[in-house]
Design a protein around this motif. Structure first.
Motif, PDB file in Angstrom:
ATOM      1  N   GLY A   1      -6.011  -3.536  -6.719  1.00 33.77           N
ATOM      2  CA  GLY A   1      -6.588  -2.201  -6.604  1.00 33.77           C
ATOM      3  C   GLY A   1      -5.904  -1.167  -7.469  1.00 33.77           C
ATOM      4  O   GLY A   1      -4.993  -1.453  -8.236  1.00 33.77           O
ATOM      5  N   LYS A   2      -6.362   0.072  -7.309  1.00 36.13           N
ATOM      6  CA  LYS A   2      -5.856   1.190  -8.106  1.00 36.13           C
ATOM      7  C   LYS A   2      -4.569   1.758  -7.512  1.00 36.13           C
ATOM      8  O   LYS A   2      -4.349   1.686  -6.313  1.00 36.13           O
ATOM      9  CB  LYS A   2      -6.900   2.310  -8.156  1.00 36.13           C
ATOM     10  N   VAL A   3      -3.764   2.353  -8.400  1.00 36.54           N
ATOM     11  CA  VAL A   3      -2.548   3.060  -7.993  1.00 36.54           C
ATOM     12  C   VAL A   3      -2.729   4.520  -8.373  1.00 36.54           C
ATOM     13  O   VAL A   3      -3.112   4.830  -9.500  1.00 36.54           O
ATOM     14  CB  VAL A   3      -1.294   2.479  -8.674  1.00 36.54           C
ATOM     15  N   TYR A   4      -2.472   5.396  -7.407  1.00 37.29           N
ATOM     16  CA  TYR A   4      -2.694   6.827  -7.575  1.00 37.29           C
ATOM     17  C   TYR A   4      -1.370   7.582  -7.566  1.00 37.29           C
ATOM     18  O   TYR A   4      -0.441   7.213  -6.859  1.00 37.29           O
ATOM     19  CB  TYR A   4      -3.544   7.368  -6.420  1.00 37.29           C
ATOM     20  N   ARG A   5      -1.326   8.662  -8.347  1.00 39.70           N
ATOM     21  CA  ARG A   5      -0.210   9.601  -8.286  1.00 39.70           C
ATOM     22  C   ARG A   5      -0.504  10.543  -7.136  1.00 39.70           C
ATOM     23  O   ARG A   5      -1.601  11.058  -6.992  1.00 39.70           O
ATOM     24  CB  ARG A   5      -0.102  10.397  -9.579  1.00 39.70           C
ATOM     25  N   GLY A   6       0.493  10.760  -6.293  1.00 39.99           N
ATOM     26  CA  GLY A   6       0.304  11.656  -5.169  1.00 39.99           C
ATOM     27  C   GLY A   6       1.511  12.558  -4.998  1.00 39.99           C
ATOM     28  O   GLY A   6       2.561  12.340  -5.600  1.00 39.99           O
ATOM     29  N   THR A   7       1.352  13.578  -4.186  1.00 36.53           N
ATOM     30  CA  THR A   7       2.433  14.510  -3.892  1.00 36.53           C
ATOM     31  C   THR A   7       2.516  14.699  -2.388  1.00 36.53           C
ATOM     32  O   THR A   7       1.528  15.080  -1.756  1.00 36.53           O
ATOM     33  CB  THR A   7       2.196  15.869  -4.569  1.00 36.53           C
ATOM     34  N   ILE A   8       3.687  14.406  -1.829  1.00 33.57           N
ATOM     35  CA  ILE A   8       3.935  14.653  -0.416  1.00 33.57           C
ATOM     36  C   ILE A   8       4.392  16.108  -0.301  1.00 33.57           C
ATOM     37  O   ILE A   8       5.274  16.543  -1.038  1.00 33.57           O
ATOM     38  CB  ILE A   8       5.029  13.707   0.127  1.00 33.57           C
ATOM     39  N   THR A   9       3.760  16.854   0.595  1.00 32.24           N
ATOM     40  CA  THR A   9       4.088  18.266   0.744  1.00 32.24           C
ATOM     41  C   THR A   9       4.603  18.562   2.144  1.00 32.24           C
ATOM     42  O   THR A   9       4.383  17.796   3.082  1.00 32.24           O
ATOM     43  CB  THR A   9       2.865  19.163   0.484  1.00 32.24           C
ATOM     44  N   ASN A  10       5.255  19.684   2.269  1.00 29.52           N
ATOM     45  CA  ASN A  10       5.698  20.191   3.559  1.00 29.52           C
ATOM     46  C   ASN A  10       4.493  20.861   4.204  1.00 29.52           C
ATOM     47  O   ASN A  10       3.965  21.831   3.668  1.00 29.52           O
ATOM     48  CB  ASN A  10       6.849  21.183   3.359  1.00 29.52           C
ATOM     49  N   ASN A  11       4.052  20.355   5.350  1.00 24.51           N
ATOM     50  CA  ASN A  11       2.860  20.908   5.998  1.00 24.51           C
ATOM     51  C   ASN A  11       3.035  22.345   6.438  1.00 24.51           C
ATOM     52  O   ASN A  11       2.063  23.074   6.591  1.00 24.51           O
ATOM     53  CB  ASN A  11       2.463  20.045   7.198  1.00 24.51           C
ATOM     54  N   ASN A  12       4.275  22.785   6.659  1.00 27.94           N
ATOM     55  CA  ASN A  12       4.499  24.146   7.130  1.00 27.94           C
ATOM     56  C   ASN A  12       4.256  25.195   6.059  1.00 27.94           C
ATOM     57  O   ASN A  12       3.723  26.266   6.338  1.00 27.94           O
ATOM     58  CB  ASN A  12       5.920  24.298   7.679  1.00 27.94           C
ATOM     59  N   ASN A  13       4.651  24.902   4.814  1.00 20.67           N
ATOM     60  CA  ASN A  13       4.513  25.924   3.775  1.00 20.67           C
ATOM     61  C   ASN A  13       3.846  25.410   2.493  1.00 20.67           C
ATOM     62  O   ASN A  13       3.727  26.148   1.535  1.00 20.67           O
ATOM     63  CB  ASN A  13       5.877  26.541   3.454  1.00 20.67           C
ATOM     64  N   GLY A  14       3.419  24.151   2.465  1.00 18.38           N
ATOM     65  CA  GLY A  14       2.739  23.607   1.301  1.00 18.38           C
ATOM     66  C   GLY A  14       3.647  23.290   0.130  1.00 18.38           C
ATOM     67  O   GLY A  14       3.179  22.912  -0.932  1.00 18.38           O
ATOM     68  N   GLU A  15       4.960  23.425   0.319  1.00 18.55           N
ATOM     69  CA  GLU A  15       5.915  23.144  -0.754  1.00 18.55           C
ATOM     70  C   GLU A  15       5.879  21.663  -1.121  1.00 18.55           C
ATOM     71  O   GLU A  15       5.871  20.794  -0.255  1.00 18.55           O
ATOM     72  CB  GLU A  15       7.323  23.521  -0.282  1.00 18.55           C
ATOM     73  N   SER A  16       5.842  21.372  -2.422  1.00 20.08           N
ATOM     74  CA  SER A  16       5.857  19.996  -2.909  1.00 20.08           C
ATOM     75  C   SER A  16       7.241  19.398  -2.679  1.00 20.08           C
ATOM     76  O   SER A  16       8.248  19.960  -3.102  1.00 20.08           O
ATOM     77  CB  SER A  16       5.522  19.985  -4.398  1.00 20.08           C
ATOM     78  N   LEU A  17       7.279  18.254  -1.995  1.00 19.50           N
ATOM     79  CA  LEU A  17       8.558  17.628  -1.681  1.00 19.50           C
ATOM     80  C   LEU A  17       8.853  16.411  -2.539  1.00 19.50           C
ATOM     81  O   LEU A  17       9.994  16.173  -2.913  1.00 19.50           O
ATOM     82  CB  LEU A  17       8.589  17.201  -0.205  1.00 19.50           C
ATOM     83  N   LEU A  18       7.816  15.616  -2.835  1.00 20.74           N
ATOM     84  CA  LEU A  18       8.076  14.346  -3.486  1.00 20.74           C
ATOM     85  C   LEU A  18       6.823  13.852  -4.200  1.00 20.74           C
ATOM     86  O   LEU A  18       5.731  13.849  -3.631  1.00 20.74           O
ATOM     87  CB  LEU A  18       8.473  13.320  -2.412  1.00 20.74           C
ATOM     88  N   ASP A  19       6.966  13.434  -5.456  1.00 23.24           N
ATOM     89  CA  ASP A  19       5.878  12.775  -6.175  1.00 23.24           C
ATOM     90  C   ASP A  19       5.977  11.288  -5.893  1.00 23.24           C
ATOM     91  O   ASP A  19       7.076  10.713  -5.923  1.00 23.24           O
ATOM     92  CB  ASP A  19       5.981  13.020  -7.681  1.00 23.24           C
ATOM     93  N   VAL A  20       4.836  10.662  -5.595  1.00 29.87           N
ATOM     94  CA  VAL A  20       4.820   9.254  -5.197  1.00 29.87           C
ATOM     95  C   VAL A  20       3.695   8.511  -5.894  1.00 29.87           C
ATOM     96  O   VAL A  20       2.741   9.113  -6.389  1.00 29.87           O
ATOM     97  CB  VAL A  20       4.646   9.111  -3.666  1.00 29.87           C
ATOM     98  N   ALA A  21       3.796   7.187  -5.926  1.00 26.37           N
ATOM     99  CA  ALA A  21       2.717   6.316  -6.359  1.00 26.37           C
ATOM    100  C   ALA A  21       2.188   5.628  -5.112  1.00 26.37           C
ATOM    101  O   ALA A  21       2.958   5.092  -4.323  1.00 26.37           O
ATOM    102  CB  ALA A  21       3.222   5.286  -7.361  1.00 26.37           C
ATOM    103  N   ILE A  22       0.865   5.671  -4.930  1.00 31.78           N
ATOM    104  CA  ILE A  22       0.250   5.137  -3.714  1.00 31.78           C
ATOM    105  C   ILE A  22      -0.849   4.165  -4.098  1.00 31.78           C
ATOM    106  O   ILE A  22      -1.744   4.487  -4.874  1.00 31.78           O
ATOM    107  CB  ILE A  22      -0.339   6.285  -2.858  1.00 31.78           C
ATOM    108  N   LYS A  23      -0.769   2.952  -3.540  1.00 27.52           N
ATOM    109  CA  LYS A  23      -1.817   1.964  -3.776  1.00 27.52           C
ATOM    110  C   LYS A  23      -2.818   2.075  -2.632  1.00 27.52           C
ATOM    111  O   LYS A  23      -2.446   2.091  -1.471  1.00 27.52           O
ATOM    112  CB  LYS A  23      -1.236   0.564  -3.828  1.00 27.52           C
ATOM    113  N   ARG A  24      -4.083   2.138  -2.969  1.00 26.98           N
ATOM    114  CA  ARG A  24      -5.120   2.292  -1.944  1.00 26.98           C
ATOM    115  C   ARG A  24      -5.374   0.997  -1.233  1.00 26.98           C
ATOM    116  O   ARG A  24      -5.327  -0.067  -1.712  1.00 26.98           O
ATOM    117  CB  ARG A  24      -6.407   2.788  -2.582  1.00 26.98           C
TER     118      ARG A  24
END
Length: 60
Positions: free
Chosen positions: A37-60
């Protein structure tokens, strides 16, 4: 959480968080693909303020 072993995969985020991190698996965020399958670039954010915490690779 299980111990890592050869051939295993660990999941740290619930599926709805992975979809949110990849903007619902937007094709513009695909960084690669293969037999599993495909691998996507993603960003994990802090739900409280929307701050970007970590860039990740995610396989669907």
């Amino acid at each position: 959480m299980s111990s890592p072993s050869s051939g295993s995969s660990l999941s740290f985020e619930p599926p709805q968080n992975r979809a949110a991190a990849t903007r619902n698996f937007d094709d513009s965020l695909v960084v690669g693909s293969g037999g599993f399958g495909k691998v996507y670039r993603g960003t994990i954010t802090n739900n409280n303020n929307g701050e970007s915490l970590l860039d990740v690779a995610i396989k669907r």
